[in-house]
Design a protein around this motif. Structure first.
Motif, PDB file in Angstrom:
ATOM      1  N   HIS A 114      23.608 -22.920  22.515  1.00 39.09           N
ATOM      2  CA  HIS A 114      23.906 -21.552  22.110  1.00 39.09           C
ATOM      3  C   HIS A 114      23.076 -20.617  22.984  1.00 39.09           C
ATOM      4  O   HIS A 114      22.179 -21.065  23.706  1.00 39.09           O
ATOM      5  N   HIS A 133      24.535 -23.082  17.470  1.00 42.96           N
ATOM      6  CA  HIS A 133      23.918 -21.896  16.887  1.00 42.96           C
ATOM      7  C   HIS A 133      23.275 -22.274  15.548  1.00 42.96           C
ATOM      8  O   HIS A 133      23.870 -23.007  14.744  1.00 42.96           O
ATOM      9  N   PRO A 134      22.031 -21.830  15.292  1.00 44.43           N
ATOM     10  CA  PRO A 134      21.320 -22.270  14.084  1.00 44.43           C
ATOM     11  C   PRO A 134      22.053 -21.964  12.785  1.00 44.43           C
ATOM     12  O   PRO A 134      21.896 -22.696  11.799  1.00 44.43           O
ATOM     13  N   GLU A 135      22.848 -20.902  12.758  1.00 41.58           N
ATOM     14  CA  GLU A 135      23.627 -20.589  11.562  1.00 41.58           C
ATOM     15  C   GLU A 135      25.086 -21.034  11.710  1.00 41.58           C
ATOM     16  O   GLU A 135      25.906 -20.762  10.839  1.00 41.58           O
ATOM     17  N   ARG A 136      25.352 -21.723  12.795  1.00 45.99           N
ATOM     18  CA  ARG A 136      26.707 -22.195  13.120  1.00 45.99           C
ATOM     19  C   ARG A 136      27.714 -21.039  13.050  1.00 45.99           C
ATOM     20  O   ARG A 136      28.836 -21.182  12.572  1.00 45.99           O
ATOM     21  N   SER A 141      28.661 -21.171  19.560  1.00 43.08           N
ATOM     22  CA  SER A 141      28.216 -22.481  20.042  1.00 43.08           C
ATOM     23  C   SER A 141      29.126 -22.932  21.181  1.00 43.08           C
ATOM     24  O   SER A 141      30.351 -22.753  21.116  1.00 43.08           O
TER      25      SER A 141
END
Length: 224
Positions: A114, A133-136, A141
């Motif tokens: 990301h 991405h950490p929060e998807r 992504s």
């Protein structure tokens, strides 16, 4: 207005604005047609045509799974430098599955990443952070790969479309796997919905699924 000795009529603006313009072909510059053909065939893309003409002219067309846009390469089809096309995006519903599937076919990929800014990716490899991405977050992504000439491709994970991107009155899915992924997300959300109802079976689950899928594609608040 004259074009090659013939009169050309200019359509009124309201006519021009009413014509759909569907991007369906991208021309790739390659140095070795057979090598490029072997590469894209190895990815599992559909071979649509391989047609030869006079003086070495040749056109090869492939279509990625679930795509309405194809690629064309060959001999005598473009004067662009081989490998000069970059940033071609393939939209997928699960970035990790797509990247693993490509790697299993022998293609070299960047791995999932990301962007440091959390929006779109920077040019080349600038600002890349390993992993999704950490929060998807949808659209955030990526994974990249190139063909043997260096033409660059990017997987981008999209799970919820931005408003206006899809006409809900004409919902369509690029492939059965895209529809299956959508149904799985709706099923998971509906399971939570039934829990909030005290575990009672919801007889109106088809309508709930339909509203969920339509809302997700339209960017509206999801049913709860």
């Amino acid at each position: 207005m004259e074009i090659e000795g013939r009169s050309a009529r200019i359509a009124p603006q309201h006519v021009i604005d009413g014509i759909d313009m569907s991007l369906e072909v991208i021309v790739l510059p390659v140095s070795d047609v057979d090598r490029a053909k072997d590469f894209y065939a190895s990815l599992g893309w559909r071979l649509d045509a391989d047609v030869s003409g006079s003086n070495g002219f040749r056109v090869v067309q492939f279509t990625p799974p679930g795509s309405s846009c194809s690629i064309i390469f060959g001999s005598g089809v473009t004067s662009a430098e081989p490998g000069s096309v970059q940033g071609l995006h393939l939209i997928v519903s699960d970035i990790e599955i797509a990247q693993a599937a490509l790697a299993s076919r022998g293609a070299e990929t960047s791995g999932v990443f990301h962007d440091v800014a959390g929006v779109f990716h920077h040019q080349e490899r600038q600002g890349r952070i390993a992993g999704p991405h950490p929060e998807r977050a949808s659209y955030s992504s990526f994974a990249s790969f190139s063909d043997p000439d260096g033409n660059g491709w990017v997987f981008q994970e999209v799970t919820t479309r931005l408003p206006g991107r899809i006409d809900v009155s004409g919902l369509n899915f690029g492939s059965p796997s895209d529809l299956a992924a959508e149904l799985r997300r709706a099923a998971a959300a509906h399971g939570e919905h039934e829990k909030r109802m005290g575990g009672r079976h919801d007889e109106s689950w088809p309508e709930w699924y339909a509203e969920y899928i339509a809302a997700e594609h339209a960017g509206r608040p999801l049913p709860s």
